[in-house]
Write a protein that holds these residues in place. Structure first.
Motif, mmCIF file in Angstrom:
data_model
loop_
_atom_site.group_PDB
_atom_site.id
_atom_site.type_symbol
_atom_site.label_atom_id
_atom_site.label_comp_id
_atom_site.label_asym_id
_atom_site.label_seq_id
_atom_site.Cartn_x
_atom_site.Cartn_y
_atom_site.Cartn_z
ATOM 1 N N SER A 1 0.823 -1.216 0.000
ATOM 2 C CA SER A 1 0.000 0.000 0.000
ATOM 3 C C SER A 1 0.853 1.260 0.000
ATOM 4 O O SER A 1 0.413 2.319 -0.471
ATOM 5 N N TYR B 1 1.448 3.204 -3.208
ATOM 6 C CA TYR B 1 0.367 4.047 -3.727
ATOM 7 C C TYR B 1 0.208 5.355 -2.956
ATOM 8 O O TYR B 1 -0.601 6.205 -3.333
ATOM 9 N N LEU C 1 -3.628 2.334 9.345
ATOM 10 C CA LEU C 1 -4.430 1.993 8.166
ATOM 11 C C LEU C 1 -5.846 2.547 8.283
ATOM 12 O O LEU C 1 -6.413 3.035 7.288
ATOM 13 N N MET D 1 -7.513 -3.327 4.555
ATOM 14 C CA MET D 1 -6.223 -3.709 5.143
ATOM 15 C C MET D 1 -6.209 -3.480 6.652
ATOM 16 O O MET D 1 -5.593 -4.251 7.401
ATOM 17 N N GLY E 1 -1.688 -7.321 -2.327
ATOM 18 C CA GLY E 1 -1.989 -5.940 -1.954
ATOM 19 C C GLY E 1 -1.909 -4.996 -3.128
ATOM 20 O O GLY E 1 -2.769 -4.119 -3.307
ATOM 21 N N SER E 2 -0.880 -5.143 -3.956
ATOM 22 C CA SER E 2 -0.740 -4.280 -5.137
ATOM 23 C C SER E 2 -1.929 -4.438 -6.065
ATOM 24 O O SER E 2 -2.471 -3.449 -6.589
ATOM 25 N N ALA F 1 -9.579 0.454 0.235
ATOM 26 C CA ALA F 1 -8.386 -0.400 0.297
ATOM 27 C C ALA F 1 -7.751 -0.352 1.686
ATOM 28 O O ALA F 1 -7.431 -1.397 2.278
ATOM 29 N N PHE F 2 -7.557 0.855 2.221
ATOM 30 C CA PHE F 2 -6.945 0.982 3.551
ATOM 31 C C PHE F 2 -7.876 0.448 4.650
ATOM 32 O O PHE F 2 -7.402 -0.097 5.655
ATOM 33 N N TYR G 1 -9.132 4.310 -2.562
ATOM 34 C CA TYR G 1 -8.057 4.322 -1.570
ATOM 35 C C TYR G 1 -8.619 4.076 -0.168
ATOM 36 O O TYR G 1 -8.056 3.311 0.625
ATOM 37 N N VAL H 1 -5.229 -2.818 -4.285
ATOM 38 C CA VAL H 1 -5.282 -1.354 -4.336
ATOM 39 C C VAL H 1 -5.396 -0.879 -5.779
ATOM 40 O O VAL H 1 -6.186 0.025 -6.097
#
Length: 329
Positions: free
Chosen positions: A156, A159, A217, A303, A278-279, A299-300, A296, A282
């Protein structure tokens, strides 16, 4: 043995800086050159390391000659390649279509079929590249899951400069400089964490790191246009991710000396799987421009939830007393 955590902490600091400083260096280079130049940076570094390594690294031969596990390496390479290509072709806006498409489904099938074949093959190999017996240890399984999470969270970071561009309307090369809080926090946190592992054991360090990473996160998931808030969340994330030394410490404790290299390789595989996943996650969430900021945040948030689960799992690691009893010289 009593200073193993300290040494691993220094090594963990190097790993953290190397992974996180990449976007920072790229930002500086892009200010003056085109993106093609980024691939040339590593060439002189490689030549330097080959020469330097030849001079300073020990060359003592092992008393026991080991047979190289070619079949295991080849199978493992195919599995990871298929998984990597497949997961990076998933599109969340067309999830079903992408999952059943040619670049994804066949590659996942290949990885799914070859994985049990690899595990069965490695059981009967004298010197396996993946020591299946290690997974009989609860410690190794827990460390593997936490290492996947560590890889997820590390991915993450790549990004964060893109998020900074959207939040603060800065140039891409300037956004790369905004990664400094992560780099500094990880560089400071890793050696300190390593020293503390020697004194209080790895469980406390890992649990504390996961707690800090979870908080960071969730803070990042709120997407606020506040530079101080952004830097604070980045710094916490850097501190939270400075647990690699503790993971390596546990893996070293679980095996005798001759299996340490393969054990560290397994740890790296787990981290790499997390980074790849993860890549892709995101990247898929922010692929739609009009929903990029919300992507974003999602995604966070995901996570952060994973980090919270891993925090709970970390409580089941061995305490300092049991860990010391099993420490291998």
């Amino acid at each position: 043995v009593e200073r193993r955590g300290r040494a691993l902490g220094i090594l963990g600091s190097v790993f953290a800086i190397a992974f996180m400083i990449g976007p920072f260096i790229a930002g500086v280079m892009l200010q003056y050159f085109s993106w093609n130049v980024l691939f040339l940076i590593n060439i002189p570094v490689v030549f330097l390391l080959v020469g330097w390594g030849y001079i300073i690294l020990p060359s003592k031969r092992m008393e026991e000659k080991l047979k190289f596990d070619f079949s295991g390496v080849i199978l493992l390479g195919i599995i990871l390649s298929a998984f990597s290509i497949g997961i990076n072709n998933i599109r969340l806006d067309h999830l079903y279509d992408s999952l059943t498409s040619f670049p994804v489904l066949p590659l996942f099938v290949v990885a799914g079929i070859l994985t049990p074949i690899l595990l069965m093959l490695e059981k009967n190999t004298e010197f396996p590249v993946v020591n299946v017996k290690l997974f009989n240890s609860r410690q190794v399984l827990l460390v593997g899951l936490i290492a996947i999470g560590l890889g997820l969270f590390q991915s993450s970071i790549v990004y964060l400069p893109k998020l900074a561009v959207k939040l603060f309307d800065v140039e891409p090369y300037r956004a790369s400089f905004m990664l400094l809080p992560v780099v500094i926090a990880a560089a400071i946190g890793s050696p300190i964490g390593g020293r503390l592992v020697d004194k209080i054991g790895s469980r406390f360090i890992i649990s504390t790191g996961m707690l800090i990473a979870t908080a960071a996160l969730f803070l990042l998931s709120m997407i606020k246009r506040d530079v101080v808030y952004f830097y604070s969340a980045e710094g916490l994330l850097g501190l939270g991710l400075a647990i690699r030394a503790s993971l390596s410490y546990i893996m070293l404790n679980e095996v005798p000396a001759k299996e340490r290299a393969s054990t560290q390789a397994i740890l790296l595989i787990f981290i790499s799987i997390g980074q790849l996943t993860g890549s892709a996650l995101v990247g898929a969430l922010i692929s739609t421009p009009e929903k990029a900021l919300a992507g974003y945040g999602y995604a966070f948030l995901v996570m952060g939830g994973i980090s919270a689960l891993l925090l709970i799992l970390s409580f089941f690691l061995k305490g300092k007393k049991k860990e010391r009893e099993q420490t291998h010289s």
